[in-house]
Design an enzyme around this catalytic site. Structure first.
Site, mmCIF file in Angstrom:
data_model
loop_
_atom_site.group_PDB
_atom_site.id
_atom_site.type_symbol
_atom_site.label_atom_id
_atom_site.label_comp_id
_atom_site.label_asym_id
_atom_site.label_seq_id
_atom_site.Cartn_x
_atom_site.Cartn_y
_atom_site.Cartn_z
ATOM 1 N N ASP A 100 17.857 81.475 -26.599
ATOM 2 C CA ASP A 100 18.627 82.025 -25.476
ATOM 3 C C ASP A 100 18.119 81.473 -24.179
ATOM 4 O OD1 ASP A 100 16.487 83.721 -26.076
ATOM 5 O OD2 ASP A 100 17.339 84.957 -24.566
ATOM 6 N N GLU A 111 15.279 86.670 -26.125
ATOM 7 C CA GLU A 111 14.069 86.643 -25.576
ATOM 8 C C GLU A 111 13.840 86.822 -23.967
ATOM 9 O OE1 GLU A 111 10.145 85.229 -23.672
ATOM 10 O OE2 GLU A 111 12.231 84.236 -23.397
#
Length: 492
Positions: A116, A181
């Site tokens: 991400d 994250e």
């Protein structure tokens, strides 16, 4: 006389390391690796934007498909849902786990990464389209290029190269790749706890490549700071909404006045933290540590020009690095509830929220820091005798992480850097927080190394993020060499 020698040695014996052959394969396939990175960067996997959640799911699927195509034992692990501020829920991106090899006579490493990214828009000041990987002078510009898609791909390509040349992987390799994250790894801690005795049971070491070098010299990272993030809310007791100042300015205590005074008592003009007990908890700087900092390659003048300032708070290298890495800092991040639009407006806000954080270092404890901050602000507020109410909340309490640089994992890291780059690496710490490192350590008890391949000027989280082609390709070779070095460590 012709002597014919028939060798009984297999073409790829365990005791030989065909580094040159592996390295040449990487060089000759670099366009392919850049194209894969381009495909990955094109997916807008911004985990902070719920509207982009389908892209996050697609990114996890692409990661799983890539690992499956290589013959890995792959799982997409459901980690539940995320609750939104309006009470609705949305599915979290699944976590991808994969396994290559299960030879009990070999060591097993687990590589952690995330796919991400931070938000990015062209109008934020990007010189190129953020989701279209653009090669300019050997730099690959795109959101997520360095943080963390290229490092994840470099690890995947590492396994692929061994496979392509029919060379046995020197260790068993597991992957754990997440998609949240950048927003705090929602759901991951619980998954690690749940899989402690299954997925992690045979793991010897955990490798994290989610950080960068400090200079042009390759580095190994052995510490990160933790973070305690606070909201301090000051508001009227009656729960009234914002009011105009013409009618009420002499009738009510403006919460802004209280707010400014509170924030002013956190740090001195020289940056000294004024909250009692914070500085006293910090582990003292040893002579050995001072010497380590002294030997690190870091130029203050080029650092100043890179970030565009004429003066820093510390004028020598050791002080500057120590305050970036191993001392706490208080940072005021924002104000919520104040008028911040263009133009002028005469309004008294009903409440105002200060947002600030305190980076954590050994031997600070977030639970203790929460009490110290709350007690201190309440005592400062009480002295003002304000009729307003103060509410202090700690929303993040992440601990710092510190490894032993004399651990064999780091010796193996130094040997791999020496093989690939022909220099000794700098041993560095990160001023930021990578909470998952502490979770891995606390839950699994495994040894961890952070092995960055990102450049010092990659611009993580900012406009024009990039990964240099050099770091991407040579970083892949570093990972190849590292697996070989780890295979020769004695088991913990």
């Amino acid at each position: 006389m012709l002597l014919v020698v028939i060798s009984s040695v297999s073409p790829h014996p365990h005791h030989l390391f065909e580094y040159d052959e592996l390295s040449q394969y990487v060089d000759s396939h670099q366009e392919e690796y850049v194209q894969t990175l381009r495909d990955w960067v094109a997916v807008e996997s911004d985990s902070s934007d719920v509207l982009r959640r389908p892209d996050c799911h697609r990114m996890m699927d692409m990661t799983a498909e890539k690992l499956q195509a290589m013959g890995g034992k792959v799982e997409l692990v459901d980690i539940g849902v995320q609750e939104l501020p309006d009470g609705k829920t949305v599915a979290l991106p699944k976590v991808v786990t994969a396994q290559f090899g299960s030879d009990p006579s070999k060591k097993t490493v687990c590589v952690y990464g995330h796919v991400d990214v931070q938000p990015a828009k062209l109008e934020d000041g990007w010189a190129t389209e953020p989701y279209n990987l653009t090669d300019i002078n050997g730099n690959l510009y795109g959101r997520g290029a360095s943080d963390n898609k290229a490092p994840v791909l470099a690890w995947i390509h590492t396994v692929e190269v061994y496979q392509a040349l029919s060379i046995d992987l020197p260790v068993n390799v597991k992957f754990l790749i997440e998609g949240m994250e950048e927003t705090g790894s929602n759901g991951l801690d619980a998954m690690i706890v749940a899989q402690k005795d299954t997925f992690f049971s045979d793991v010897d070491y955990i490798i994290i490549s989610d950080c960068g070098w400090l200079s042009r010299r390759p580095a190994l990272t052995y510490g990160t700071r933790g973070n305690c993030y606070f909201f301090a809310e000051v508001g009227w007791a009656g729960g009234i909404s914002n009011l105009g100042d013409v009618t009420f300015s002499r009738s009510l205590m403006n919460s802004h006045g209280d707010f400014v005074c509170l924030v002013d008592t956190l740090i001195s003009p020289s940056g000294k933290i004024l909250i009692p007990g914070i500085r006293e908890a910090v582990a003292s700087l040893s002579d050995e540590e001072w010497k380590m900092y002294q030997d690190i390659e870091f130029d203050i003048e080029s650092f100043k020009s890179k970030i565009g300032v004429s003066q820093l708070m510390y004028s020598n290298k050791v002080d500057l690095l120590a305050h970036r890495w191993r001392y706490p800092t208080v940072t005021i991040h924002g104000i919520e509830g104040a008028f911040s639009g263009p133009g002028s407006k005469t309004v008294i806000p009903a409440k105002v929220i200060a947002k600030f954080s305190i980076r954590q270092v050994p031997n600070m404890d977030p639970a203790v820091v929460k009490k110290q901050v709350t007690d201190y602000l309440c005592s400062v507020f009480a002295k003002r005798k304000s009729p307003n109410k103060l509410k202090v909340t700690m929303i993040i309490g992440a601990k710092p992480w510190l490894a032993d640089t004399k651990h064999p994992l780091y010796e193996a890291g130094k040997a791999a850097v020496k093989r690939v780059f022909n220099v000794e690496p700098d041993l560095i710490r990160e001023g930021g927080t990578i909470p998952i490192a502490k979770t891995f350590e606390d839950v699994t008890g495994k040894s961890i190394i952070m092995m960055p391949i990102g450049g010092f000027d990659d611009g993580l989280h900012s406009q024009n993020e990039k990964m240099s082609r050099y770091n991407y390709i040579e970083g892949t070779k570093l990972f190849i060499a590292y697996l070989h070095e780890v295979a020769h460590l004695k088991k913990d």
